[in-house]
Write a protein that holds these residues in place. Structure first.
Motif, PDB file in Angstrom:
ATOM      1  N   THR A   9       4.499  14.781  17.239  1.00 47.36           N
ATOM      2  CA  THR A   9       4.450  13.962  16.036  1.00 47.36           C
ATOM      3  C   THR A   9       3.592  14.650  14.986  1.00 47.36           C
ATOM      4  OG1 THR A   9       2.599  12.714  16.941  1.00 47.36           O
ATOM      5  CG2 THR A   9       4.795  11.765  17.256  1.00 47.36           C
ATOM      6  N   VAL A  10       3.923  14.372  13.716  1.00 44.13           N
ATOM      7  CA  VAL A  10       3.192  15.021  12.628  1.00 44.13           C
ATOM      8  C   VAL A  10       2.020  14.183  12.132  1.00 44.13           C
ATOM      9  CG1 VAL A  10       5.120  16.448  11.882  1.00 44.13           C
ATOM     10  CG2 VAL A  10       4.844  14.157  10.924  1.00 44.13           C
ATOM     11  N   GLY A  11       2.018  12.908  12.456  1.00 41.11           N
ATOM     12  CA  GLY A  11       0.902  12.049  12.071  1.00 41.11           C
ATOM     13  C   GLY A  11       0.916  11.614  10.623  1.00 41.11           C
ATOM     14  N   LYS A  12       2.112  11.443  10.051  1.00 36.89           N
ATOM     15  CA  LYS A  12       2.194  11.049   8.647  1.00 36.89           C
ATOM     16  C   LYS A  12       2.687   9.618   8.454  1.00 36.89           C
ATOM     17  CE  LYS A  12       2.687  15.639   6.840  1.00 36.89           C
ATOM     18  NZ  LYS A  12       3.301  16.515   5.889  1.00 36.89           N
ATOM     19  N   THR A  13       3.158   8.968   9.496  1.00 34.33           N
ATOM     20  CA  THR A  13       3.730   7.632   9.356  1.00 34.33           C
ATOM     21  C   THR A  13       2.631   6.588   9.399  1.00 34.33           C
ATOM     22  OG1 THR A  13       5.738   8.420  10.424  1.00 34.33           O
ATOM     23  CG2 THR A  13       5.454   6.041  10.245  1.00 34.33           C
ATOM     24  N   ARG A  14       2.640   5.724   8.398  1.00 33.46           N
ATOM     25  CA  ARG A  14       1.656   4.647   8.273  1.00 33.46           C
ATOM     26  C   ARG A  14       2.389   3.324   8.121  1.00 33.46           C
ATOM     27  NH1 ARG A  14      -0.883   8.630   8.983  1.00 33.46           N
ATOM     28  NH2 ARG A  14      -2.463   9.696   7.790  1.00 33.46           N
ATOM     29  N   PHE A  15       1.775   2.245   8.581  1.00 35.41           N
ATOM     30  CA  PHE A  15       2.327   0.900   8.419  1.00 35.41           C
ATOM     31  C   PHE A  15       1.346   0.081   7.601  1.00 35.41           C
ATOM     32  CE2 PHE A  15       2.546  -3.550   9.771  1.00 35.41           C
ATOM     33  CZ  PHE A  15       3.856  -3.829   9.436  1.00 35.41           C
ATOM     34  N   PHE A  16       1.813  -0.401   6.468  1.00 39.02           N
ATOM     35  CA  PHE A  16       1.005  -1.231   5.578  1.00 39.02           C
ATOM     36  C   PHE A  16       1.528  -2.656   5.631  1.00 39.02           C
ATOM     37  CE2 PHE A  16       0.720   3.043   3.996  1.00 39.02           C
ATOM     38  CZ  PHE A  16      -0.612   3.179   3.628  1.00 39.02           C
ATOM     39  N   ALA A  66       4.695 -11.370  16.608  1.00 39.82           N
ATOM     40  CA  ALA A  66       4.302 -10.275  17.499  1.00 39.82           C
ATOM     41  C   ALA A  66       5.445  -9.268  17.635  1.00 39.82           C
ATOM     42  CB  ALA A  66       3.895 -10.814  18.866  1.00 39.82           C
ATOM     43  N   SER A  67       6.663  -9.763  17.752  1.00 41.13           N
ATOM     44  CA  SER A  67       7.817  -8.865  17.860  1.00 41.13           C
ATOM     45  C   SER A  67       7.997  -8.061  16.576  1.00 41.13           C
ATOM     46  CB  SER A  67       9.087  -9.634  18.217  1.00 41.13           C
ATOM     47  OG  SER A  67       9.540 -10.412  17.139  1.00 41.13           O
ATOM     48  N   TYR A  68       7.702  -8.671  15.434  1.00 37.11           N
ATOM     49  CA  TYR A  68       7.798  -7.966  14.147  1.00 37.11           C
ATOM     50  C   TYR A  68       6.842  -6.766  14.125  1.00 37.11           C
ATOM     51  CZ  TYR A  68       6.812  -7.039   9.227  1.00 37.11           C
ATOM     52  OH  TYR A  68       6.590  -6.433   8.026  1.00 37.11           O
ATOM     53  N   TYR A  69       5.600  -6.977  14.522  1.00 31.41           N
ATOM     54  CA  TYR A  69       4.629  -5.888  14.508  1.00 31.41           C
ATOM     55  C   TYR A  69       4.961  -4.819  15.545  1.00 31.41           C
ATOM     56  CZ  TYR A  69       1.763  -8.291  11.130  1.00 31.41           C
ATOM     57  OH  TYR A  69       1.321  -8.880   9.980  1.00 31.41           O
ATOM     58  N   LEU A  70       5.413  -5.218  16.711  1.00 29.38           N
ATOM     59  CA  LEU A  70       5.804  -4.227  17.713  1.00 29.38           C
ATOM     60  C   LEU A  70       7.000  -3.414  17.248  1.00 29.38           C
ATOM     61  CD1 LEU A  70       5.401  -5.968  21.186  1.00 29.38           C
ATOM     62  CD2 LEU A  70       4.046  -4.110  20.218  1.00 29.38           C
ATOM     63  N   SER A  71       7.945  -4.067  16.559  1.00 25.28           N
ATOM     64  CA  SER A  71       9.110  -3.321  16.064  1.00 25.28           C
ATOM     65  C   SER A  71       8.684  -2.331  14.978  1.00 25.28           C
ATOM     66  CB  SER A  71      10.206  -4.256  15.556  1.00 25.28           C
ATOM     67  OG  SER A  71       9.810  -4.930  14.390  1.00 25.28           O
ATOM     68  N   ALA A  72       7.711  -2.711  14.148  1.00 22.65           N
ATOM     69  CA  ALA A  72       7.204  -1.791  13.127  1.00 22.65           C
ATOM     70  C   ALA A  72       6.518  -0.592  13.782  1.00 22.65           C
ATOM     71  CB  ALA A  72       6.240  -2.513  12.197  1.00 22.65           C
ATOM     72  N   LEU A  73       5.783  -0.833  14.847  1.00 17.67           N
ATOM     73  CA  LEU A  73       5.133   0.264  15.560  1.00 17.67           C
ATOM     74  C   LEU A  73       6.182   1.184  16.189  1.00 17.67           C
ATOM     75  CD1 LEU A  73       2.686   1.756  16.640  1.00 17.67           C
ATOM     76  CD2 LEU A  73       2.543   0.068  18.475  1.00 17.67           C
ATOM     77  N   ALA A  74       7.207   0.604  16.796  1.00 13.59           N
ATOM     78  CA  ALA A  74       8.277   1.411  17.399  1.00 13.59           C
ATOM     79  C   ALA A  74       8.968   2.255  16.337  1.00 13.59           C
ATOM     80  CB  ALA A  74       9.283   0.511  18.111  1.00 13.59           C
ATOM     81  N   LYS A  75       9.248   1.666  15.185  1.00 13.61           N
ATOM     82  CA  LYS A  75       9.893   2.418  14.105  1.00 13.61           C
ATOM     83  C   LYS A  75       8.986   3.543  13.627  1.00 13.61           C
ATOM     84  CE  LYS A  75      12.100   2.051   9.587  1.00 13.61           C
ATOM     85  NZ  LYS A  75      11.747   3.412   9.275  1.00 13.61           N
ATOM     86  N   ALA A  76       7.702   3.269  13.488  1.00 11.40           N
ATOM     87  CA  ALA A  76       6.762   4.306  13.065  1.00 11.40           C
ATOM     88  C   ALA A  76       6.749   5.465  14.063  1.00 11.40           C
ATOM     89  CB  ALA A  76       5.367   3.720  12.894  1.00 11.40           C
ATOM     90  N   LEU A  77       6.750   5.146  15.337  1.00 12.65           N
ATOM     91  CA  LEU A  77       6.797   6.190  16.373  1.00 12.65           C
ATOM     92  C   LEU A  77       8.056   7.034  16.232  1.00 12.65           C
ATOM     93  CD1 LEU A  77       5.567   4.402  19.610  1.00 12.65           C
ATOM     94  CD2 LEU A  77       4.668   6.558  18.698  1.00 12.65           C
ATOM     95  N   LEU A  78       9.191   6.366  16.071  1.00 18.38           N
ATOM     96  CA  LEU A  78      10.458   7.103  15.940  1.00 18.38           C
ATOM     97  C   LEU A  78      10.496   7.942  14.674  1.00 18.38           C
ATOM     98  CD1 LEU A  78      13.024   4.431  17.185  1.00 18.38           C
ATOM     99  CD2 LEU A  78      12.316   6.539  18.347  1.00 18.38           C
ATOM    100  N   ASP A  79      10.036   7.375  13.563  1.00 16.13           N
ATOM    101  CA  ASP A  79      10.032   8.116  12.311  1.00 16.13           C
ATOM    102  C   ASP A  79       9.159   9.369  12.407  1.00 16.13           C
ATOM    103  OD1 ASP A  79      11.695   6.222  11.189  1.00 16.13           O
ATOM    104  OD2 ASP A  79      10.124   5.282   9.970  1.00 16.13           O
ATOM    105  N   ASP A  80       7.981   9.214  12.986  1.00 16.79           N
ATOM    106  CA  ASP A  80       7.062  10.340  13.086  1.00 16.79           C
ATOM    107  C   ASP A  80       7.587  11.382  14.078  1.00 16.79           C
ATOM    108  OD1 ASP A  80       4.202  10.354  11.681  1.00 16.79           O
ATOM    109  OD2 ASP A  80       4.151  11.680  13.426  1.00 16.79           O
TER     110      ASP A  80
END
Length: 87
Positions: A9-16, A66-80
């Motif tokens: 991972t490049v470490g550029k994905t952030r969740f706001f 909770a599912s919303y935040y977990l899905s955002a984390l999963a997307k961030a992982l995939l994007d990065d």
């Protein structure tokens, strides 16, 4: 070890959360093997599915959030991981 396993991972994905926020709620760190990030994202999406179904069936909005935040984390992982695979 295959070429894909050495990509990280490049470490550029952030969740706001919310408008005009300058501090991320969470971010993906650089250096995580992309294959591992993908596996973790897949596992998280399974939990997202379970939490969403339970939240809807039980009329429990906390589980849906909770599912919303977990899905955002999963997307961030995939994007990065995707960015890491293309570098």
């Amino acid at each position: 070890m295959t070429k894909d396993e050495t990509k990280t991972t490049v470490g550029k994905t952030r969740f706001f959360q919310g408008e005009h926020q300058t501090q991320p709620l969470f971010c993906i760190e650089p250096g995580i093997p992309c294959q591992y990030a993908r596996e973790q994202a897949s596992e998280l999406m399974g939990y997202v599915r379970d939490l969403t179904l339970s939240g809807l069936l039980d009329e429990n909005p906390q589980l849906v959030w909770a599912s919303y935040y977990l899905s955002a984390l999963a997307k961030a992982l995939l994007d990065d991981a995707e960015m890491g695979m293309t570098h």
